[in-house]
Design a protein around this motif. Structure first.
Motif, PDB file in Angstrom:
ATOM      1  N   LYS A 113       7.896   2.716  24.790  1.00  0.00           N
ATOM      2  CA  LYS A 113       6.489   2.794  24.383  1.00  0.00           C
ATOM      3  C   LYS A 113       6.330   3.162  22.916  1.00  0.00           C
ATOM      4  N   THR A 114       7.277   3.930  22.376  1.00  0.00           N
ATOM      5  CA  THR A 114       7.155   4.324  20.956  1.00  0.00           C
ATOM      6  C   THR A 114       7.211   3.109  20.035  1.00  0.00           C
ATOM      7  N   LEU A 115       7.894   2.051  20.470  1.00  0.00           N
ATOM      8  CA  LEU A 115       8.059   0.860  19.627  1.00  0.00           C
ATOM      9  C   LEU A 115       6.758   0.088  19.439  1.00  0.00           C
ATOM     10  N   TYR A 116       5.753   0.395  20.250  1.00  0.00           N
ATOM     11  CA  TYR A 116       4.454  -0.269  20.122  1.00  0.00           C
ATOM     12  C   TYR A 116       3.540   0.437  19.118  1.00  0.00           C
ATOM     13  N   PHE A 117       4.006   1.574  18.613  1.00  0.00           N
ATOM     14  CA  PHE A 117       3.206   2.332  17.653  1.00  0.00           C
ATOM     15  C   PHE A 117       4.009   2.532  16.368  1.00  0.00           C
ATOM     16  N   LYS A 118       3.372   3.037  15.349  1.00  0.00           N
ATOM     17  CA  LYS A 118       4.068   3.288  14.090  1.00  0.00           C
ATOM     18  C   LYS A 118       5.138   4.360  14.295  1.00  0.00           C
ATOM     19  N   LYS A 119       6.208   4.238  13.516  1.00  0.00           N
ATOM     20  CA  LYS A 119       7.359   5.129  13.675  1.00  0.00           C
ATOM     21  C   LYS A 119       6.974   6.603  13.568  1.00  0.00           C
ATOM     22  N   LYS A 120       6.034   6.928  12.677  1.00  0.00           N
ATOM     23  CA  LYS A 120       5.627   8.317  12.470  1.00  0.00           C
ATOM     24  C   LYS A 120       4.919   8.910  13.688  1.00  0.00           C
ATOM     25  N   GLU A 121       4.455   8.033  14.610  1.00  0.00           N
ATOM     26  CA  GLU A 121       3.743   8.490  15.805  1.00  0.00           C
ATOM     27  C   GLU A 121       4.678   8.638  17.013  1.00  0.00           C
ATOM     28  N   ALA A 122       5.982   8.428  16.817  1.00  0.00           N
ATOM     29  CA  ALA A 122       6.935   8.398  17.932  1.00  0.00           C
ATOM     30  C   ALA A 122       6.892   9.673  18.788  1.00  0.00           C
ATOM     31  N   LYS A 123       6.921  10.847  18.136  1.00  0.00           N
ATOM     32  CA  LYS A 123       6.914  12.113  18.885  1.00  0.00           C
ATOM     33  C   LYS A 123       5.625  12.272  19.691  1.00  0.00           C
ATOM     34  N   LYS A 124       4.520  11.843  19.099  1.00  0.00           N
ATOM     35  CA  LYS A 124       3.226  11.956  19.792  1.00  0.00           C
ATOM     36  C   LYS A 124       3.163  11.019  20.990  1.00  0.00           C
ATOM     37  N   VAL A 125       3.734   9.816  20.862  1.00  0.00           N
ATOM     38  CA  VAL A 125       3.763   8.856  21.983  1.00  0.00           C
ATOM     39  C   VAL A 125       4.589   9.415  23.130  1.00  0.00           C
ATOM     40  N   ILE A 126       5.752   9.997  22.787  1.00  0.00           N
ATOM     41  CA  ILE A 126       6.622  10.599  23.819  1.00  0.00           C
ATOM     42  C   ILE A 126       5.891  11.737  24.520  1.00  0.00           C
ATOM     43  N   PHE A 127       5.181  12.545  23.750  1.00  0.00           N
ATOM     44  CA  PHE A 127       4.429  13.671  24.316  1.00  0.00           C
ATOM     45  C   PHE A 127       3.325  13.174  25.263  1.00  0.00           C
ATOM     46  N   LEU A 128       2.592  12.158  24.829  1.00  0.00           N
ATOM     47  CA  LEU A 128       1.512  11.611  25.660  1.00  0.00           C
ATOM     48  C   LEU A 128       2.065  10.985  26.941  1.00  0.00           C
ATOM     49  N   ASN A 129       3.219  10.332  26.823  1.00  0.00           N
ATOM     50  CA  ASN A 129       3.839   9.749  28.007  1.00  0.00           C
ATOM     51  C   ASN A 129       4.291  10.842  28.971  1.00  0.00           C
ATOM     52  N   LEU A 130       4.725  11.961  28.400  1.00  0.00           N
ATOM     53  CA  LEU A 130       5.106  13.120  29.217  1.00  0.00           C
ATOM     54  C   LEU A 130       3.893  13.663  29.975  1.00  0.00           C
ATOM     55  N   ILE A 131       2.748  13.699  29.309  1.00  0.00           N
ATOM     56  CA  ILE A 131       1.502  14.131  29.963  1.00  0.00           C
ATOM     57  C   ILE A 131       1.126  13.151  31.066  1.00  0.00           C
ATOM     58  N   CYS A 132       1.271  11.855  30.767  1.00  0.00           N
ATOM     59  CA  CYS A 132       0.933  10.788  31.716  1.00  0.00           C
ATOM     60  C   CYS A 132       1.758  10.904  33.000  1.00  0.00           C
ATOM     61  N   ASN A 133       3.067  11.094  32.831  1.00  0.00           N
ATOM     62  CA  ASN A 133       3.959  11.208  33.989  1.00  0.00           C
ATOM     63  C   ASN A 133       3.913  12.600  34.609  1.00  0.00           C
ATOM     64  N   GLY A 134       3.645  13.590  33.753  1.00  0.00           N
ATOM     65  CA  GLY A 134       3.642  14.971  34.229  1.00  0.00           C
ATOM     66  C   GLY A 134       2.573  15.241  35.265  1.00  0.00           C
ATOM     67  N   ILE A 135       1.355  14.725  35.036  1.00  0.00           N
ATOM     68  CA  ILE A 135       0.281  14.962  36.002  1.00  0.00           C
ATOM     69  C   ILE A 135       0.585  14.297  37.336  1.00  0.00           C
ATOM     70  N   GLN A 136       1.267  13.128  37.270  1.00  0.00           N
ATOM     71  CA  GLN A 136       1.627  12.439  38.505  1.00  0.00           C
ATOM     72  C   GLN A 136       2.656  13.259  39.287  1.00  0.00           C
ATOM     73  N   MET A 137       3.594  13.885  38.544  1.00  0.00           N
ATOM     74  CA  MET A 137       4.612  14.712  39.176  1.00  0.00           C
ATOM     75  C   MET A 137       4.007  15.969  39.777  1.00  0.00           C
ATOM     76  N   ILE A 138       3.030  16.559  39.079  1.00  0.00           N
ATOM     77  CA  ILE A 138       2.362  17.762  39.596  1.00  0.00           C
ATOM     78  C   ILE A 138       1.656  17.449  40.915  1.00  0.00           C
ATOM     79  N   LEU A 139       0.973  16.291  40.958  1.00  0.00           N
ATOM     80  CA  LEU A 139       0.293  15.879  42.196  1.00  0.00           C
ATOM     81  C   LEU A 139       1.306  15.628  43.314  1.00  0.00           C
TER      82      LEU A 139
END
Length: 314
Positions: A113-139
């Motif tokens: 997913k990071t490859l779809y955004f600018k390189k400088k946004e890579a850490k933020k994309v990973i973090f958002l994906n963690l939030i995306c998957n994290g809520i599913q795991m919590i449920l």
């Protein structure tokens, strides 16, 4: 630094795409063709007796909405970086799924997913994906724990004493984590994590939770209706308790996407065996869930992988 000719770079990119898609297709074919637990003749006989256009469409609709709500979740979270259309969110989710099918616990999805955004946004994309998957795991943990408690009440597997001990240990771990949240390791801490989470607007979090709940209810009930299709007649709450328990325990184990049905199937065989469900039915339903919710999206995602163009600059 050695400069790579443009033609050579294009060839390497194409080769990488080919390896990703080819690897995904090979793993899928290998699991379906060489799984000794699958008696295809039994399945075809049952399918011939039960075949129904509307029934198949009904089950396929669950797969569509399961992935659709995941796409909506990602579109909702990605707006923290930039607003993307449903089409773009679909491309990113499906191609990331295809790229991650043979990585442990789908970890390749984060990098894809990071490859779809600018390189400088890579850490933020990973973090958002963690939030995306994290809520599913919590449920999965919440519904799974409730399911396990109900299932254990009906079919005692663990004693009440051990359950209380387990919850006591869990409370202790949570207390320790909360107390140590300010301790920093290589610049990261739980306090910093909570701070970053709170930076995301509340409306985005609320929408993320609602979409995650919808997705959980969709794929768990798809499992439920498949059991009904295979003539498994059990009380609703007992069957759902077994399903949520299987998802919880299977999701806790390290695995690969292409082995997902085997892990869930082995856990499901134990739980549904206690309910008197035939082993081959449990294996087939687990395989069908994997086919409908992983294989079909991967086939679609392969198209996006081949047409992918990174936003990263050399």
């Amino acid at each position: 630094m050695i400069a790579i000719p443009h033609k050579a770079k294009q060839f390497l990119v194409f080769l990488t795409k080919l390896l990703i898609v080819g690897g995904a297709f090979y793993f899928i074919w290998n699991q379906l063709a060489h799984n000794e637990q699958l008696d295809w003749q039994k399945f075809l006989d049952l399918l011939d007796r039960k075949k129904s256009f509307w029934g198949i469409l009904f089950l396929l609709s669950f797969s569509f909405f399961n992935r659709y709500f995941e796409i909506l979740k990602w579109q909702n979270l990605a707006q923290v970086i930039e607003r993307i259309s449903i089409g773009k969110a679909t491309e990113q989710v499906l191609s990331a799924l295809t790229a991650s099918i043979f990585t442990p616990n789908g970890i390749g999805e984060y990098g894809a997913k990071t490859l779809y955004f600018k390189k400088k946004e890579a850490k933020k994309v990973i973090f958002l994906n963690l939030i995306c998957n994290g809520i599913q795991m919590i449920l999965t943990i919440v519904f799974g724990t409730l399911g396990l408690l109900y299932f254990n009440y009906k079919f005692p597997i663990v004693s009440t004493k051990n359950i209380l001990l387990l919850f006591g240990l869990l409370a202790l771990v949570c207390g320790l984590l909360f107390g140590l949240k300010k301790i920093t390791i290589k610049g990261y801490s739980l306090a910093l994590l909570f701070e970053k989470i709170n930076e995301i607007p509340r409306q985005i979090h609320q929408k993320n939770i609602v979409l995650a709940i919808c997705r959980y209810l969709i794929f768990s009930h798809q499992y439920y209706f498949l059991f009904l299709a295979f003539d498994v007649e059990l009380p609703y709450f007992l069957l759902m308790a077994a399903i949520t328990s299987v998802y919880f325990l299977a999701s806790s184990l390290p695995t690969f996407q292409f082995l997902d049905f085997a892990v869930k199937g082995s856990v499901a065989v134990y739980f549904f065996g206690l309910l008197g469900v035939n082993e081959w039915i449990v294996v087939f339903i687990s395989t069908l869930m994997w086919f409908l919710n992983v294989v079909l999206p991967v086939l679609l995602g392969s198209y996006y992988v081949f047409n992918f163009k990174s936003k990263w600059k050399s």
